[in-house]
Design a protein around this motif. Structure first.
Motif, PDB file in Angstrom:
ATOM      1  N   ARG A  66      12.001  -2.365  14.218  1.00  0.00           N
ATOM      2  CA  ARG A  66      12.374  -3.053  15.453  1.00  0.00           C
ATOM      3  C   ARG A  66      12.887  -4.452  15.119  1.00  0.00           C
ATOM      4  O   ARG A  66      12.254  -5.176  14.370  1.00  0.00           O
ATOM      5  N   ILE A  67      14.016  -4.813  15.703  1.00  0.00           N
ATOM      6  CA  ILE A  67      14.622  -6.120  15.467  1.00  0.00           C
ATOM      7  C   ILE A  67      14.526  -6.938  16.750  1.00  0.00           C
ATOM      8  O   ILE A  67      15.043  -6.533  17.797  1.00  0.00           O
ATOM      9  N   GLY A  68      13.870  -8.107  16.686  1.00  0.00           N
ATOM     10  CA  GLY A  68      13.740  -8.969  17.846  1.00  0.00           C
ATOM     11  C   GLY A  68      14.307 -10.351  17.555  1.00  0.00           C
ATOM     12  O   GLY A  68      14.161 -10.869  16.449  1.00  0.00           O
ATOM     13  N   LEU A  69      14.975 -10.951  18.541  1.00  0.00           N
ATOM     14  CA  LEU A  69      15.546 -12.287  18.403  1.00  0.00           C
ATOM     15  C   LEU A  69      14.577 -13.315  18.973  1.00  0.00           C
ATOM     16  O   LEU A  69      14.216 -13.239  20.151  1.00  0.00           O
ATOM     17  N   ILE A  70      14.134 -14.264  18.157  1.00  0.00           N
ATOM     18  CA  ILE A  70      13.222 -15.306  18.644  1.00  0.00           C
ATOM     19  C   ILE A  70      13.970 -16.197  19.638  1.00  0.00           C
ATOM     20  O   ILE A  70      15.030 -16.736  19.329  1.00  0.00           O
ATOM     21  N   ASN A  71      13.396 -16.332  20.842  1.00  0.00           N
ATOM     22  CA  ASN A  71      14.032 -17.122  21.892  1.00  0.00           C
ATOM     23  C   ASN A  71      12.945 -17.738  22.758  1.00  0.00           C
ATOM     24  O   ASN A  71      11.742 -17.474  22.558  1.00  0.00           O
ATOM     25  N   ASN A  72      13.345 -18.532  23.738  1.00  0.00           N
ATOM     26  CA  ASN A  72      12.364 -19.194  24.600  1.00  0.00           C
ATOM     27  C   ASN A  72      12.031 -18.387  25.835  1.00  0.00           C
ATOM     28  O   ASN A  72      11.539 -18.913  26.836  1.00  0.00           O
ATOM     29  N   GLY A  73      12.279 -17.115  25.783  1.00  0.00           N
ATOM     30  CA  GLY A  73      11.939 -16.197  26.861  1.00  0.00           C
ATOM     31  C   GLY A  73      12.435 -14.813  26.497  1.00  0.00           C
ATOM     32  O   GLY A  73      13.297 -14.661  25.626  1.00  0.00           O
ATOM     33  N   THR A  74      11.914 -13.792  27.143  1.00  0.00           N
ATOM     34  CA  THR A  74      12.299 -12.419  26.803  1.00  0.00           C
ATOM     35  C   THR A  74      13.511 -11.926  27.573  1.00  0.00           C
ATOM     36  O   THR A  74      14.116 -10.922  27.188  1.00  0.00           O
ATOM     37  N   GLU A  75      13.903 -12.632  28.635  1.00  0.00           N
ATOM     38  CA  GLU A  75      15.050 -12.199  29.427  1.00  0.00           C
ATOM     39  C   GLU A  75      16.348 -12.340  28.633  1.00  0.00           C
ATOM     40  O   GLU A  75      16.482 -13.209  27.794  1.00  0.00           O
ATOM     41  N   ALA A  76      17.316 -11.500  28.931  1.00  0.00           N
ATOM     42  CA  ALA A  76      18.577 -11.474  28.193  1.00  0.00           C
ATOM     43  C   ALA A  76      19.377 -12.762  28.321  1.00  0.00           C
ATOM     44  O   ALA A  76      20.161 -13.101  27.431  1.00  0.00           O
ATOM     45  N   ASP A  77      19.211 -13.486  29.423  1.00  0.00           N
ATOM     46  CA  ASP A  77      20.012 -14.690  29.641  1.00  0.00           C
ATOM     47  C   ASP A  77      19.298 -15.967  29.205  1.00  0.00           C
ATOM     48  O   ASP A  77      19.729 -17.073  29.530  1.00  0.00           O
ATOM     49  N   VAL A 104      12.225 -12.045  21.731  1.00  0.00           N
ATOM     50  CA  VAL A 104      10.772 -12.123  21.587  1.00  0.00           C
ATOM     51  C   VAL A 104      10.389 -13.595  21.560  1.00  0.00           C
ATOM     52  O   VAL A 104      11.161 -14.437  21.098  1.00  0.00           O
ATOM     53  N   GLU A 105       9.206 -13.908  22.057  1.00  0.00           N
ATOM     54  CA  GLU A 105       8.729 -15.293  22.059  1.00  0.00           C
ATOM     55  C   GLU A 105       7.814 -15.528  20.870  1.00  0.00           C
ATOM     56  O   GLU A 105       7.076 -14.632  20.438  1.00  0.00           O
ATOM     57  N   ALA A 106       7.836 -16.749  20.365  1.00  0.00           N
ATOM     58  CA  ALA A 106       7.047 -17.095  19.179  1.00  0.00           C
ATOM     59  C   ALA A 106       5.554 -16.851  19.403  1.00  0.00           C
ATOM     60  O   ALA A 106       4.840 -16.476  18.476  1.00  0.00           O
ATOM     61  N   ARG A 107       5.080 -17.053  20.633  1.00  0.00           N
ATOM     62  CA  ARG A 107       3.654 -16.894  20.903  1.00  0.00           C
ATOM     63  C   ARG A 107       3.190 -15.446  20.764  1.00  0.00           C
ATOM     64  O   ARG A 107       1.988 -15.184  20.630  1.00  0.00           O
ATOM     65  N   ASP A 108       4.122 -14.491  20.791  1.00  0.00           N
ATOM     66  CA  ASP A 108       3.764 -13.072  20.719  1.00  0.00           C
ATOM     67  C   ASP A 108       3.925 -12.473  19.328  1.00  0.00           C
ATOM     68  O   ASP A 108       3.621 -11.296  19.125  1.00  0.00           O
ATOM     69  N   ASN A 153      24.441 -20.516  21.970  1.00  0.00           N
ATOM     70  CA  ASN A 153      24.398 -19.759  20.719  1.00  0.00           C
ATOM     71  C   ASN A 153      23.452 -18.572  20.791  1.00  0.00           C
ATOM     72  O   ASN A 153      23.762 -17.479  20.320  1.00  0.00           O
ATOM     73  N   HIS A 154      22.274 -18.792  21.359  1.00  0.00           N
ATOM     74  CA  HIS A 154      21.295 -17.703  21.420  1.00  0.00           C
ATOM     75  C   HIS A 154      21.739 -16.590  22.369  1.00  0.00           C
ATOM     76  O   HIS A 154      21.457 -15.410  22.131  1.00  0.00           O
ATOM     77  N   ARG A 155      22.454 -16.942  23.426  1.00  0.00           N
ATOM     78  CA  ARG A 155      22.966 -15.902  24.322  1.00  0.00           C
ATOM     79  C   ARG A 155      24.051 -15.077  23.621  1.00  0.00           C
ATOM     80  O   ARG A 155      24.139 -13.862  23.785  1.00  0.00           O
ATOM     81  N   LYS A 156      24.858 -15.754  22.783  1.00  0.00           N
ATOM     82  CA  LYS A 156      25.870 -15.037  22.011  1.00  0.00           C
ATOM     83  C   LYS A 156      25.213 -14.138  20.960  1.00  0.00           C
ATOM     84  O   LYS A 156      25.655 -13.015  20.717  1.00  0.00           O
ATOM     85  N   MET A 157      24.148 -14.658  20.326  1.00  0.00           N
ATOM     86  CA  MET A 157      23.411 -13.846  19.355  1.00  0.00           C
ATOM     87  C   MET A 157      22.883 -12.585  20.018  1.00  0.00           C
ATOM     88  O   MET A 157      22.992 -11.469  19.470  1.00  0.00           O
ATOM     89  N   TYR A 158      22.320 -12.764  21.199  1.00  0.00           N
ATOM     90  CA  TYR A 158      21.774 -11.617  21.935  1.00  0.00           C
ATOM     91  C   TYR A 158      22.871 -10.590  22.212  1.00  0.00           C
ATOM     92  O   TYR A 158      22.680  -9.379  22.006  1.00  0.00           O
ATOM     93  N   GLU A 159      24.019 -11.046  22.675  1.00  0.00           N
ATOM     94  CA  GLU A 159      25.119 -10.138  23.012  1.00  0.00           C
ATOM     95  C   GLU A 159      25.576  -9.336  21.793  1.00  0.00           C
ATOM     96  O   GLU A 159      25.792  -8.121  21.880  1.00  0.00           O
ATOM     97  N   GLU A 160      25.719 -10.023  20.641  1.00  0.00           N
ATOM     98  CA  GLU A 160      26.183  -9.342  19.434  1.00  0.00           C
ATOM     99  C   GLU A 160      25.138  -8.360  18.904  1.00  0.00           C
ATOM    100  O   GLU A 160      25.482  -7.257  18.460  1.00  0.00           O
ATOM    101  N   LEU A 161      23.888  -8.744  18.954  1.00  0.00           N
ATOM    102  CA  LEU A 161      22.819  -7.846  18.507  1.00  0.00           C
ATOM    103  C   LEU A 161      22.690  -6.641  19.437  1.00  0.00           C
ATOM    104  O   LEU A 161      22.438  -5.518  18.980  1.00  0.00           O
ATOM    105  N   GLU A 162      22.885  -6.886  20.722  1.00  0.00           N
ATOM    106  CA  GLU A 162      22.824  -5.776  21.684  1.00  0.00           C
ATOM    107  C   GLU A 162      23.949  -4.777  21.426  1.00  0.00           C
ATOM    108  O   GLU A 162      23.745  -3.556  21.530  1.00  0.00           O
ATOM    109  N   LYS A 163      25.140  -5.265  21.061  1.00  0.00           N
ATOM    110  CA  LYS A 163      26.257  -4.374  20.735  1.00  0.00           C
ATOM    111  C   LYS A 163      25.907  -3.480  19.547  1.00  0.00           C
ATOM    112  O   LYS A 163      26.182  -2.277  19.550  1.00  0.00           O
ATOM    113  N   LEU A 164      25.300  -4.085  18.518  1.00  0.00           N
ATOM    114  CA  LEU A 164      24.891  -3.314  17.342  1.00  0.00           C
ATOM    115  C   LEU A 164      23.796  -2.314  17.702  1.00  0.00           C
ATOM    116  O   LEU A 164      23.741  -1.207  17.151  1.00  0.00           O
TER     117      LEU A 164
END
Length: 339
Positions: free
Chosen positions: A174-185, A213-217, A190-201
Motif C-alpha cells: 500500500r502506498i500512502g502520501l503523507i499530508n495534513n489530512g486524508t481528503e483528496a483536496d 495518510v496523516e503522520a499521527r496514524d 504541490n501535494h495536490r499535484k502529487m495526489y493527482e499523479e499518484l492516483e493516475k498510477l
C-alpha cells in the motif's frame, strides 16, 4: 559472497561500535558476507577479536560530522568514507554503510558511486515500527531532498514499491502520501499535484495507491510505504523517534520517582513494557537506504552503538541478497523506453 564496505571511522562511537557491530553481524550470518572496515588500521586492529570474514583497509583521513560535505569528499581523498565508496564503485564491494556525516555520505554516493539512469534524485528509505505487527512500514524520502518536486515524489513511490517487494517480500504494498489530512483536496499546490499523479498510477494499476495518510496514524499500520518530500519525511521521522523515546522516559521516571504503588505496578508491568519497548525499538529495523544509486548506500544513526550497527548490517545483507538495484534499473529502463 556479499561484500559490505564499512566507513569504520564515521559516527559518534567509531571505531569501536563499527567493529563490534561487524563482529556481531559476522557471528550471526551464514558465513556468506565479508565486512571490509575502512579506517586507521592502528586503531582498528586491536579492536578486532576474530578476523574471520573481516578485512581492514587503511585510511589515514576522517570526514568529521561538522565537515562541509562537498569540500570534504573532494579534498579528503584518503578518508575512510571516500575509500569505501570507491571500493563500491570499482566493484570491490557490493554496498556501503556509514554512521558518519550524512551529507558527505550522500555526496560520496552521488559523485563516486553514481546516480542510476532514470532516477532524478535518490531518496532515503527507512523502515519504522507499527503497533500491531513486527513488519513495520517504510518512509521515503526521509531526508535526502528537502526541496523535492512532484516528479521526485512520484519516483519515490515507485522506488518504495520495488523496495517493499524485493526486500520486505510484500507483493502489493500500500502506498500512502503523507499530508495534513486524508481528503483528496488537502495540502498545498504541490501535494495536490502529487495526489493527482499518484492516483493516475493507481488507476492504471501501477501502484496500490490508498490516498493521503496523516503522520499521527503512521504507527497504526495505515500504509506499507509512506511517500513524502525529504523535509516532511525527516520532520516526521524525528517526531516519531523523539515521541517514542519521551514516552519510555516518562514511564521510567514515573516508576523510579513514585511511591510503593508505582514501583509495584512497574514490577508487575515490566514484562509487558519490555515487549512494547522491543516492538517500538526503531534501531532493530536497520539504517536508511539511499535508493537510486548504482549500488546501495546505507546510513545509520550517528550515535549508533554496536547493536544498532549489527541490525544495520543485517539489513544491508538483506538488501544485497535481494538484487534490488538490478530490479530498479530494469523497471526504470522499461519506463524510459515506454516514454
Amino acid at each position: 559472497m556479499i561484500k559490505i564496505a564499512i566507513d569504520a571511522m564515521g559516527g559518534d562511537h567509531a571505531p569501536q561500535a563499527l567493529v563490534a557491530g561487524a563482529e556481531l553481524a559476522r557471528d550471526a550470518s551464514q558465513n556468506d558476507v565479508e565486512y571490509i572496515l575502512f579506517g586507521d588500521q592502528e586503531q582498528l586492529k586491536p579492536l578486532v577479536k576474530n578476523s574471520q570474514n573481516i578485512r581492514i583497509v587503511h585510511a589515514d583521513e576522517v570526514i568529521a560530522m561538522d565537515d562541509e560535505p562537498v569540500r570534504a569528499v573532494k579534498k579528503k581523498k584518503n578518508a575512510s568514507l571516500v575509500l569505501a565508496a570507491q571500493a563500491v564503485r570499482n566493484g570491490e564491494a557490493d554496498l556501503l554503510l556509514s554512521a558518519g556525516n550524512t551529507g558527505a555520505l550522500m555526496v560520496a554516493g552521488l559523485l563516486i558511486i553514481g546516480r542510476m539512469k532514470g532516477i532524478n534524485r535518490p531518496g532515503l528509505i527507512v523502515t519504522l515500527p507499527v503497533v500491531d505487527n513486527d513488519r513495520g512500514f517504510t518512509m521515503i524520502d526521509a531526508g535526502a531532498n528537502a526541496d523535492a518536486k512532484v516528479e521526485n515524489v512520484i519516483q519515490y513511490a515507485q522506488l518504495g514499491k520495488i523496495y517493499s517487494q524485493r526486500v520486505r517480500a510484500l507483493s502489493n504494498p500500500r502506498i500512502g502520501l503523507i499530508n495534513n489530512g486524508t481528503e483528496a483536496d488537502k495540502g498545498d499546490v504541490n501535494h495536490r499535484k502529487m495526489y493527482e499523479e499518484l492516483e493516475k498510477l493507481g488507476q492504471a494499476g501501477e501502484l496500490n495507491f490508498i490516498g493521503n495518510v496523516e503522520a499521527r496514524d503512521l504507527l497504526n499500520n495505515v500504509t506499507d510505504v509512506a511517500v513524502t518530500d525529504g523535509f516532511t519525511g525527516n520532520a516526521a521521522l524525528k517526531g516519531i523517534e523523539g515521541s517514542a523515546l519521551a514516552v519510555v522516559n516518562m514511564i521510567k521516571d514515573s516508576i523510579t520517582t513514585g511511591g510503593f504503588r508505582e514501583k509495584l505496578g512497574g514490577l508487575l508491568l515490566k514484562p509487558a513494557l519490555k515487549k512494547i519497548a522491543k516492538k517500538m525499538d526503531y534501531t532493530r529495523y536497520g539504517g536508511s537506504v539511499l535508493l537510486g544509486l548504482k549500488a546501495p548506500v546505507i546510513k545509520t544513526h550517528g550515535n549508533s552503538n554496536a547493536k544498532t550497527i549489527f541490525y544495520a548490517l543485517q539489513s544491508a545483507a538483506d538488501v544485497a541478497h535481494s538484487n534490488l538495484v538490478t530490479e530498479i534499473a530494469t523497471q526504470f529502463a522499461d519506463q524510459k523506453q515506454q516514454d
